[in-house]
Design a protein around this motif. Structure first.
Motif, PDB file in Angstrom:
ATOM      1  N   GLN A   5       6.101  -4.846  -1.329  1.00  0.00           N
ATOM      2  CA  GLN A   5       5.638  -3.404  -1.248  1.00  0.00           C
ATOM      3  C   GLN A   5       5.194  -3.180  -2.614  1.00  0.00           C
ATOM      4  OE1 GLN A   5       5.324  -1.145   1.035  1.00  0.00           O
ATOM      5  NE2 GLN A   5       6.254  -2.550   2.622  1.00  0.00           N
ATOM      6  N   GLU A   6       5.808  -3.615  -3.797  1.00  0.00           N
ATOM      7  CA  GLU A   6       5.082  -3.240  -5.077  1.00  0.00           C
ATOM      8  C   GLU A   6       3.621  -3.892  -5.145  1.00  0.00           C
ATOM      9  OE1 GLU A   6       6.546  -1.801  -7.351  1.00  0.00           O
ATOM     10  OE2 GLU A   6       5.216  -1.921  -8.802  1.00  0.00           O
ATOM     11  N   ARG A  24       1.378  -4.190  -2.788  1.00  0.00           N
ATOM     12  CA  ARG A  24       0.536  -3.226  -2.031  1.00  0.00           C
ATOM     13  C   ARG A  24       0.510  -1.746  -2.841  1.00  0.00           C
ATOM     14  NH1 ARG A  24       2.887  -6.206   2.274  1.00  0.00           N
ATOM     15  NH2 ARG A  24       4.868  -5.004   2.505  1.00  0.00           N
ATOM     16  N   ARG A  25       1.716  -1.173  -3.330  1.00  0.00           N
ATOM     17  CA  ARG A  25       1.578  -0.143  -4.011  1.00  0.00           C
ATOM     18  C   ARG A  25       0.549  -0.357  -5.417  1.00  0.00           C
ATOM     19  NH1 ARG A  25       7.123   0.429  -2.916  1.00  0.00           N
ATOM     20  NH2 ARG A  25       7.433  -0.448  -5.033  1.00  0.00           N
ATOM     21  N   THR A  26       0.728  -1.288  -6.055  1.00  0.00           N
ATOM     22  CA  THR A  26      -0.197  -1.636  -7.050  1.00  0.00           C
ATOM     23  C   THR A  26      -2.012  -1.838  -6.589  1.00  0.00           C
ATOM     24  OG1 THR A  26       1.306  -2.928  -8.319  1.00  0.00           O
ATOM     25  CG2 THR A  26      -0.730  -3.223  -8.997  1.00  0.00           C
TER      26      THR A  26
END
Length: 570
Positions: free
Chosen positions: A143-144, A146-148
């Motif tokens: 997820q990190e 994708r968030r970035t």
């Protein structure tokens, strides 16, 4: 009374002079403001182009990283390191461009931090791949990441949106400048004319030599009319230039921008011949792409870049008739008499030469409008540079680089679109799934470089044996897909057999040696017989491909009319 009239004459003349000085100052200030706005528009377009280039560079790095993780090909790793190494220079250039805008400067710094965070994530993934293989690398993509990635895209959109807002503001500023010039022409000049007329009437009554006074008055009126015409022409030129620049920004193809520029220059310089050259991709020759008017001295359709002083020096080159300096080599020197006046204006954007604007005439009058010509050429350069960048990004987004075929995402979009079109028109559609036989064994024996050479040659063969309306795609690995819109079963079967035979006879040379021959297995499905949706049609074609593999490979199999039978066979 005469003394009062003389005083009135002086005051009237002084007032008229002040009015025309004010008009002149207003025109100069308005023109300078317009030029500043044009430079700011170019600056804003440069910022937008650089943001798009950074995004493309980052995507190239991500694609190279994924290619390395999937194929373990060190060439992909080299591409990733190259893309990663170019990003700091591009970011530094972007930050220098927005240094005068605190808000944009903060956004660029924030974007830079997110890019560095994303690069760190990609480095970490490569580290996990080096220690734990592909499974370990996949676990690190969460997820990190994708968030970035989402934050990077959002910040890029915000940067572009802010620059586009500045474009709107600067367009409004240009319109304000035009309105100022119009107001000066409408209000100031008539008032000055009225005062001059009154003063002229008094002078007629006082001056003995009427003829001389009338002649002086005629000269004064002629000068005023010429000034008025010059002001009106200048205002019209600025309005036309603004409209031309705005339309250039709306062009979607380079040919469209060139056609618009051709129309603009032919109106701006009606008695001047012009030729627009584009520099070829090989960067060795300038080639004619547009022509208008009648040249005083014609140039060739193509010439080497060193033949033009403007392309050598990277700045406009003006040659006047009877000038002692040597003319450009691409301008044919007449056997008798001097070389007529001509001008060469290079088209430069982002430090790269894109082409050349060549103008010539028997009359030097066109040289007085060179400032407008240079500004229009700069706007054309920026538009062509932006369109070329957009075209490259479009091709990169839908093409697979090794084979030159369309990628899987484009396959899914095209299949849905073509199915809907064939359904509306009650036409058939064929779908082939192609798989190179024993490719893994071939790859293990001849290495990834040999496998890549085989895939590249197969991509060229598939394109050569496809119709113009067919859509050839690389589905993944050694699997390929061919969509045949409006093709009946007989046509599809014949095309599949031609491809199979073509692969059987294909010979691939790698590192000076001929690689062993290969074969291909092909599964065929037809719309509407074997399915009405893209997913079901792909499934039927894949099942037919599987049967071809089971039946001995190097053959073509067609999907059955019983979907359950294909599923059980798979």
């Amino acid at each position: 009374m005469p003394q009062r009239r003389r005083l009135a004459n002086r005051l009237g003349l002084l007032a008229a002079a002040l009015i025309f000085v004010a008009v002149g100052v207003g025109v100069v200030l308005g023109a300078q403001r317009f030029i500043v706005d044009a430079n700011r528009v170019s600056h804003t377009n440069e910022v937008i182009a650089l943001v798009v280039a950074i995004e493309a560079q980052l995507r190239d790095g991500e694609a190279a990283q994924r290619g390395y993780l999937l194929t373990d090909d060190v060439d992909y790793l080299a591409d990733y390191q190259r893309s990663r190494g170019d990003l700091p220079e591009l970011l530094a250039k972007l930050h220098a461009l927005v240094r005068d805008n605190p808000d944009q400067s903060r956004r660029v710094l924030a974007w830079k931090l997110e890019i560095e965070r994303r690069l760190g994530q990609m480095d970490a993934t490569l580290g996990n791949y080096a220690t734990g293989g592909l499974v370990s690398a996949q676990r690190s993509i969460g997820q990190e990441v994708r968030r970035t990635s989402a934050a990077l895209r959002a910040q890029a959109r915000q940067l572009v949106a802010s620059e586009q807002q500045l474009l709107v503001q600067r367009a409004e500023s240009s319109r304000s400048s035009a309105n100022l010039l119009r107001a000066l022409a409408i209000l100031g000049i008539p008032l000055g004319l009225v005062i001059i007329a009154v003063v002229y009437g008094w002078l007629v009554a006082e001056i003995r030599h009427r003829a001389r006074a009338e002649a002086d008055g005629d000269d004064a009126r002629g000068d005023l009319l010429r000034n008025i015409q010059a002001l009106e022409q200048h205002g019209a030129d600025l309005n036309e230039l603004s409209r031309y620049g705005g339309m250039l920004q709306s062009c979607v193809r380079a040919e469209e921008a060139i056609g618009l520029a051709t129309q603009y220059f032919s109106r701006l310089l009606p008695d001047t011949g012009g030729t627009l050259y584009r520099i070829r991709a090989s960067q060795d020759y300038a080639e004619e792409v547009a022509h208008w008017g009648e040249h005083a001295i014609n140039g060739p359709a193509m010439f080497p870049l060193p033949d033009c002083w403007a392309l050598r020096r990277g700045q406009p080159h003006v040659h006047r008739a009877h000038h002692e300096l040597l003319p450009c080599s691409h301008v044919a020197t007449p056997s008798l008499g001097a070389t007529p006046s001509y001008a060469c204006v290079p088209l430069i954007a982002q430090g790269s030469q894109l082409g050349l604007l060549y103008l010539s005439s028997h009359d030097d009058a066109f040289l007085a409008r060179m400032d407008l010509v240079k500004t229009a050429a700069e706007q054309l350069s920026m538009a062509l540079s932006s369109l070329e960048l957009q075209a490259r990004l479009r091709v990169q987004s839908i093409r697979e680089p090794l084979t030159g075929l369309f990628n899987r995402r484009y396959l899914e979009e095209s299949l849905a679109r073509e199915l809907a079109r064939c359904e509306r028109r009650h036409m058939p559609l064929g779908l082939m799934m192609l798989d190179l036989d024993h490719f893994k064994r071939f790859n293990d024996l001849h290495g990834h470089a040999g496998g890549d050479a085989l895939l590249s040659e197969f991509g060229r063969l598939l394109q050569a044996l496809s119709r113009d309306e067919d859509i050839a795609c690389r589905y993944g690995g050694e699997e390929f897909t061919l969509i045949l819109p409006e093709a009946d079963p007989i046509t599809v079967q014949a095309r599949a057999e031609a491809i199979r035979a073509g692969v059987e006879g294909m010979r691939v040379t790698h590192l000076g040696q001929e690689l062993p021959p290969v074969t291909v297995s092909i599964g065929v499905a037809m719309f509407p017989q074997h399915g009405g949706l893209g997913e079901s049609l792909m499934r039927q074609a894949d099942a037919a491909l599987y049967r071809a593999k089971r039946a001995g490979r190097n053959r073509v199999e067609t999907a059955t009319l019983d979907p359950a039978g294909d599923q059980s066979a798979a």
